[in-house]
Every structure is written in structure tokens, then in C-alpha cells.
Design a protein around this motif. Structure first.
Motif, PDB file in Angstrom:
ATOM      1  N   ASP A 134       0.826  -1.211   0.000  1.00 12.21           N
ATOM      2  CA  ASP A 134       0.000   0.000   0.000  1.00 12.21           C
ATOM      3  C   ASP A 134       0.858   1.258   0.000  1.00 12.21           C
ATOM      4  O   ASP A 134       0.480   2.279  -0.596  1.00 12.21           O
ATOM      5  N   PHE A 135       2.010   1.208   0.658  1.00 12.27           N
ATOM      6  CA  PHE A 135       2.884   2.379   0.710  1.00 12.27           C
ATOM      7  C   PHE A 135       3.413   2.718  -0.685  1.00 12.27           C
ATOM      8  O   PHE A 135       3.341   3.868  -1.135  1.00 12.27           O
ATOM      9  N   TYR A 136       3.945   1.725  -1.380  1.00 11.65           N
ATOM     10  CA  TYR A 136       4.528   1.993  -2.689  1.00 11.65           C
ATOM     11  C   TYR A 136       3.469   2.151  -3.774  1.00 11.65           C
ATOM     12  O   TYR A 136       3.758   2.709  -4.840  1.00 11.65           O
ATOM     13  N   ALA A 137       2.264   1.658  -3.521  1.00 16.88           N
ATOM     14  CA  ALA A 137       1.205   1.842  -4.511  1.00 16.88           C
ATOM     15  C   ALA A 137       0.698   3.281  -4.533  1.00 16.88           C
ATOM     16  O   ALA A 137       0.181   3.744  -5.553  1.00 16.88           O
ATOM     17  N   ARG A 138       0.822   4.012  -3.429  1.00 20.69           N
ATOM     18  CA  ARG A 138       0.403   5.418  -3.388  1.00 20.69           C
ATOM     19  C   ARG A 138       1.497   6.268  -4.020  1.00 20.69           C
ATOM     20  O   ARG A 138       2.663   6.204  -3.610  1.00 20.69           O
ATOM     21  N   ASP A 139       1.144   7.069  -5.024  1.00 22.54           N
ATOM     22  CA  ASP A 139       2.135   7.762  -5.850  1.00 22.54           C
ATOM     23  C   ASP A 139       2.546   9.100  -5.239  1.00 22.54           C
ATOM     24  O   ASP A 139       2.485  10.151  -5.890  1.00 22.54           O
ATOM     25  N   TYR A 140       2.966   9.083  -3.974  1.00 18.73           N
ATOM     26  CA  TYR A 140       3.530  10.271  -3.335  1.00 18.73           C
ATOM     27  C   TYR A 140       5.026  10.364  -3.651  1.00 18.73           C
ATOM     28  O   TYR A 140       5.655   9.397  -4.109  1.00 18.73           O
ATOM     29  N   LEU A 141       5.599  11.527  -3.368  1.00 17.81           N
ATOM     30  CA  LEU A 141       7.052  11.684  -3.437  1.00 17.81           C
ATOM     31  C   LEU A 141       7.630  11.270  -2.086  1.00 17.81           C
ATOM     32  O   LEU A 141       8.065  12.092  -1.280  1.00 17.81           O
ATOM     33  N   HIS A 142       7.602   9.981  -1.813  1.00 19.02           N
ATOM     34  CA  HIS A 142       8.068   9.489  -0.519  1.00 19.02           C
ATOM     35  C   HIS A 142       8.920   8.242  -0.723  1.00 19.02           C
ATOM     36  O   HIS A 142       8.911   7.613  -1.785  1.00 19.02           O
ATOM     37  N   ARG A 143       9.627   7.894   0.325  1.00 20.15           N
ATOM     38  CA  ARG A 143      10.485   6.721   0.305  1.00 20.15           C
ATOM     39  C   ARG A 143      10.653   6.221   1.735  1.00 20.15           C
ATOM     40  O   ARG A 143      10.432   6.961   2.704  1.00 20.15           O
ATOM     41  N   ILE A 144      11.020   4.952   1.867  1.00 25.22           N
ATOM     42  CA  ILE A 144      11.355   4.372   3.172  1.00 25.22           C
ATOM     43  C   ILE A 144      12.868   4.455   3.321  1.00 25.22           C
ATOM     44  O   ILE A 144      13.616   3.767   2.620  1.00 25.22           O
ATOM     45  N   ARG A 145      13.300   5.319   4.211  1.00 26.22           N
ATOM     46  CA  ARG A 145      14.739   5.502   4.401  1.00 26.22           C
ATOM     47  C   ARG A 145      15.345   4.382   5.235  1.00 26.22           C
ATOM     48  O   ARG A 145      16.480   3.965   5.007  1.00 26.22           O
ATOM     49  N   GLU A 146      14.570   3.853   6.194  1.00 23.66           N
ATOM     50  CA  GLU A 146      15.094   2.798   7.062  1.00 23.66           C
ATOM     51  C   GLU A 146      13.935   1.898   7.485  1.00 23.66           C
ATOM     52  O   GLU A 146      12.857   2.382   7.832  1.00 23.66           O
ATOM     53  N   LEU A 147      14.164   0.580   7.455  1.00 21.69           N
ATOM     54  CA  LEU A 147      13.141  -0.401   7.825  1.00 21.69           C
ATOM     55  C   LEU A 147      13.786  -1.486   8.666  1.00 21.69           C
ATOM     56  O   LEU A 147      14.764  -2.116   8.248  1.00 21.69           O
ATOM     57  N   ASN A 148      13.231  -1.699   9.866  1.00 26.82           N
ATOM     58  CA  ASN A 148      13.702  -2.749  10.766  1.00 26.82           C
ATOM     59  C   ASN A 148      12.497  -3.559  11.239  1.00 26.82           C
ATOM     60  O   ASN A 148      11.494  -2.983  11.673  1.00 26.82           O
ATOM     61  N   PHE A 149      12.593  -4.880  11.173  1.00 29.19           N
ATOM     62  CA  PHE A 149      11.530  -5.739  11.693  1.00 29.19           C
ATOM     63  C   PHE A 149      12.136  -7.071  12.106  1.00 29.19           C
ATOM     64  O   PHE A 149      13.139  -7.518  11.540  1.00 29.19           O
ATOM     65  N   GLY A 150      11.504  -7.677  13.106  1.00 28.50           N
ATOM     66  CA  GLY A 150      11.975  -8.960  13.623  1.00 28.50           C
ATOM     67  C   GLY A 150      10.905  -9.605  14.475  1.00 28.50           C
ATOM     68  O   GLY A 150       9.968  -8.941  14.936  1.00 28.50           O
ATOM     69  N   PRO A 151      10.997 -10.913  14.700  1.00 28.63           N
ATOM     70  CA  PRO A 151       9.963 -11.625  15.463  1.00 28.63           C
ATOM     71  C   PRO A 151       9.968 -11.222  16.927  1.00 28.63           C
ATOM     72  O   PRO A 151      11.009 -10.931  17.512  1.00 28.63           O
ATOM     73  N   SER A 152       8.760 -11.203  17.519  1.00 29.37           N
ATOM     74  CA  SER A 152       8.603 -10.912  18.941  1.00 29.37           C
ATOM     75  C   SER A 152       8.219 -12.187  19.676  1.00 29.37           C
ATOM     76  O   SER A 152       8.007 -13.240  19.079  1.00 29.37           O
ATOM     77  N   ARG A 153       8.095 -12.095  20.999  1.00 33.64           N
ATOM     78  CA  ARG A 153       7.753 -13.266  21.807  1.00 33.64           C
ATOM     79  C   ARG A 153       6.316 -13.719  21.587  1.00 33.64           C
ATOM     80  O   ARG A 153       5.983 -14.872  21.804  1.00 33.64           O
TER      81      ARG A 153
END
Length: 467
Positions: A134-153
Motif C-alpha cells: 500500500d505504501f509503494y502503490a500510493r504515488d507520493y514523493l516518498h520513500r522508506i529511508r530505514e526499515l527494521n523488523f523482527g519476530p517478537s515473543r
């Protein structure tokens, strides 16, 4: 001039001619080369100018596209508009404990304004893929500069991302949100999930569902029955069903819940006679072969796992109607009936039974019949210490203050000749009393003493008690 001089003069003249020709040729060649170089230089200049013109046209076109994709030039409106859209997108993606916070706001020259946002929350890998799509499908002048994700308990993914978005300085103040999808999205959301989620790096391999039901499904004639397939998925994901094969007209299958519905007639094969008349009650036996169907069960885990199960649909006759069970008594009077006294009259002893639930006292003698609650029988003997009852062919002993429902069953034994004579002598020496007198004082004697008269032929045992 001698011959030699003539040859020498001719050689010198030829040499001058060659030198002159060489000089003229070199001048001509240099002129041609200069002209070619000049033409090449002019062509390069023309190409450079054309490239600049094309770059300017492309930049103008790109700037027009940027204008359409840009946030409003007003900083407050731009930040508020984008934050509202980003928060709605995060919620639609199913992020738990979602947070969308602005972190930076800085102009870059006179060309554009750059805003920074931080997004955090918890979601599944499926939700993260949906959020990025959904983020990249919206045609704004935006970008993801940093992305962090990992499993939780808890099994979800902890997600944190930093986003940059810009608004052009010469964009409209009331610029609208782009309603078109970006050309950068080459696949649909389902195709993207199919290609990404089938490579789940944070969970063990998905296990296929397990069928835990019977291989034969029974349909009863004349009865409508719903049979839901029993399927267990180790990961607890939803299971989709698909049926292969044809069912009889009286059967149907709901793929959304995996439920068979059987509604066969009383006799599907012989419902009409030879002349088109009703065959009767439809009790004729129907020899129906089982119908074989294949059910395909697919879970929604990643990667998806699938199993197939062959089931037999069997048609059976309805069982005969079951007789209703007798209703238990609401209350058993025998549980509240007590032996209150043993009274000796002129002829024989009398047992006084007090039925507390009915507020009455029954005065029973030898041979009298009684029916109190669940207890129905007769009085076999009455003595100063106990009363002997016969219920359902068995003998029971009841002593004063005893409850009728707790009478002790006796084990009958053959009396010896000595015991019989002793019993007769004790019976002849028993003192007499009037029927209206108070209960005998001997009833307070310990129950361990030997029972007189007819009681000497029985021996009380704690073999059983009446409930």
C-alpha cells in the motif's frame, strides 16, 4: 648543354614538380580535414544542444509529474495530510499498537520541503507485506529511508520504519491526494504475498491440516443431517475446502465451512409404485451403494499446504423409534420414612412407620402390604427389636429410628434345630402389652443382641443398602 646536364635539369624540374604537387595535396588534405573537424564540432554542439533541450523537456515533464505527486506547498497542511493518510494505511494493514510520529521538518534550498515520519507497531508478515504494498502503490514523493523488523515473543513482528516525503515549493497549496496507483507496483497484492510469504524466514515450516473425522459419512433416510468435517490445523490457520465428485440430489456441500447437508427422502429409490402411486410408508429396504467423493483441504498458512481425503457417503435406514425412558420420581418418600416404634398388641407386634413427607404414620403388622415411594413390599415379621421386610423377593432388616431407604439386606441361612427350639421358648416367654401402650423399652437395647422369634433365623449383614 650536354646530355648529362639535360638529364640533371629534367630531374631537378621533376623534383620541383613533385614537391609542388605534394605541397598542394597537403594543403588540400588539411583543408578537408579542417572542414571535417569543423563539421564534427558543429555536429557535437548541435547534439549537445539537442540533449539539453531533451533534458529540459524531460525535466519539465518530470517536474509536472512531481507537481501531481507532491504534497501541498503549505508545510502545516502537507504534514497533516500525509500523517493522516499514513495513519489510515497503517491501521488498514492491521498494525497493533501503531504509532505515526513526525520526526523532522526541513527545507532544502528553494526547491522543496522534506518531512520525516517514524512508524512503529506489531503485525504479522502478511500485514507487513500489505503495508509495504500500500505504501509503494500510493504515488507520493516518498520513500522508506530505514526499515527494521523482527519476530517478537508473541509471534508477531516488531516493525519500525523511517519515511521521507517532500513537497515542492511551487506546488499548489491545496494539492489533492494522488488517487492513481504507482507504475512502480508491477504485481497485485495477492501476487506479491504469494511470492514473498511462501518464504517465511521467521516461523517453522507450515504443517498440512489433519483430517480427524470418519472416512464414512452416514445419511439417514427421512432425516435432515448436517455433518461438518473435523479438520485440525497445527498452526490454527483457517482451512479452505474444495469438493471433487458428484453428490446425490439429496446432498449438498458448503465449501466455506466444510459442511455436508443430507436430506434423503424416506425411500429415495421406491418412493412411487409401478403405476405412479405412492409406495406406502417407504419402509422397503434400499440397497444404495456408497458415493465416493474427494475433499481437498488447503490451509492459509505460508507456504500453503494441502491434503486430499476420499470420503464415502452411505445411505442407511432410519433406526426404530426409541421408547422414552420412564421419568424418575420427583421425590422418593422412602428416604423420609422412619421406623418410629415397635408396639406389642394383644395378638402381635405392630411397626409404626412415620412418612414425614405425607405427615402420616403407617401401622403395619405381619403380612401387611405397603408402597412408600420406590419401596414396595410386605411385612414378614415384627419383633421387639426390629421389623423384617420383604421387598422384590429379598429380605431387609429395619431397626427403630432407621430410615426405610437404608434398610439392611439380609443373607438368609437355614436355622439349626437347637436355634429353632430356643426361638420357640423365647417367643412363649415374651411379656404381653396393650396395643395402645407406649413403645417397648427393649427397643433401646443394643442392636448387637440376638433377635427373638422369627428373627433368629436371619443374620444381618451389611451386604447392600437400598438407595
Amino acid at each position: 648543354m650536354t646530355q648529362r646536364e639535360r638529364f640533371l635539369a629534367m630531374a631537378v624540374g621533376g623534383l620541383f614538380v613533385v614537391i609542388a604537387f605534394q605541397w598542394g595535396f597537403n594543403r588540400y588534405r588539411d583543408a578537408i580535414k579542417f572542414r571535417d573537424n569543423r563539421l564534427a564540432g558543429l555536429q557535437n554542439e548541435a547534439n549537445t544542444l539537442n540533449e539539453k533541450m531533451l533534458a529540459g523537456a524531460y525535466a519539465d515533464r518530470q517536474m509536472g509529474e512531481y507537481m501531481v505527486r507532491s504534497l501541498p506547498s503549505n508545510p502545516e497542511r502537507a504534514q497533516s495530510t500525509y500523517q493522516s493518510w499514513l495513519l489510515g494505511t497503517v491501521r488498514e494493514a492491521g498494525l497493533k499498537d501503531a504509532g505515526v510520529d513526525p520526526v523532522s521538518d526541513a527545507p532544502v534550498g528553494d526547491l522543496y520541503h522534506r518531512y520525516g515520519f517514524r512508524v512503529s507497531g506489531k503485525t504479522s508478515l502478511n500485514g507487513l507485506v500489505g503495508l509495504l504494498h500500500d505504501f509503494y502503490a500510493r504515488d507520493y514523493l516518498h520513500r522508506i529511508r530505514e526499515l527494521n523488523f523482527g519476530p517478537s515473543r508473541t509471534g508477531d513482528l516488531n516493525v519500525e520504519m523511517t519515511i521521507d516525503v517532500i513537497s515542492l515549493s511551487n506546488a499548489a497549496i491545496d494539492a489533492k491526494i494522488p488517487d492513481r496507483e504507482s507504475w512502480r507496483i508491477a504485481q497485485s497484492l495477492d501476487e506479491t504475498r504469494e511470492s514473498i510469504l511462501n518464504r517465511n524466514f521467521f516461523q517453522p515450516p507450515n504443517q498440512p491440516p489433519v483430517y480427524a473425522g470418519d472416512a464414512t459419512l452416514v445419511a439417514v433416510k427421512g432425516q435432515k443431517t448436517d455433518v461438518r468435517l473435523k479438520v485440525d490445523d497445527p498452526e490454527g490457520t483457517d482451512v479452505n475446502y474444495e469438493l471433487e465428485g458428484e453428490l446425490p440430489e439429496w446432498a449438498s456441500f458448503r465449501a466455506d465451512s466444510g459442511t455436508f447437508t443430507f436430506d434423503p427422502p424416506a425411500d429415495p429409490e421406491n418412493s412411487e409404485g409401478e403405476n405412479g402411486e405412492d409406495a406406502g410408508d417407504g419402509s422397503a429396504e434400499v440397497n444404495s451403494e456408497p458415493v465416493k467423493v474427494v475433499v481437498r483441504m488447503t490451509d492459509t498458512g505460508y507456504p500453503r499446504r494441502q491434503i486430499e481425503k476420499t470420503l464415502l457417503v452411505k445411505l442407511e435406514n432410519a433406526p426404530p423409534p426409541k421408547e422414552p425412558d420412564p421419568l424418575p420420581p420427583k421425590f422418593d418418600d422412602a428416604t423420609q420414612t422412619y421406623l418410629t416404634a415397635l408396639v406389642q398388641g394383644r395378638n402381635d407386634w405392630t411397626a409404626w412407620m412415620n412418612v414425614r413427607t405425607r405427615g402420616e404414620t403407617l401401622k403395619l403388622q405381619i403380612g401387611d402390604l405397603f408402597e412408600i415411594g420406590s419401596m414396595k413390599g410386605s411385612v414378614k415379621s415384627v419383633s421387639a427389636r426390629l421389623v423384617l421386610l420383604e421387598i422384590d423377593g429379598k429380605e431387609y432388616e429395619l431397626r427403630p429410628s432407621g430410615k426405610l431407604s437404608e434398610a439392611v439386606a439380609l443373607k438368609t441361612a437355614e436355622p439349626s434345630e437347637g436355634e429353632a427350639s430356643a426361638a420357640e421358648e423365647s417367643a412363649t416367654t415374651e411379656p404381653s402389652a396393650t396395643e395402645d401402650s407406649a413403645p417397648s423399652a427393649e427397643q433401646s437395647e443394643p442392636p448387637s443382641e440376638q433377635t427373638e422369634g422369627a428373627d433368629s433365623s436371619t443374620e444381618p449383614t451389611p451386604q447392600s443398602r437400598l438407595d
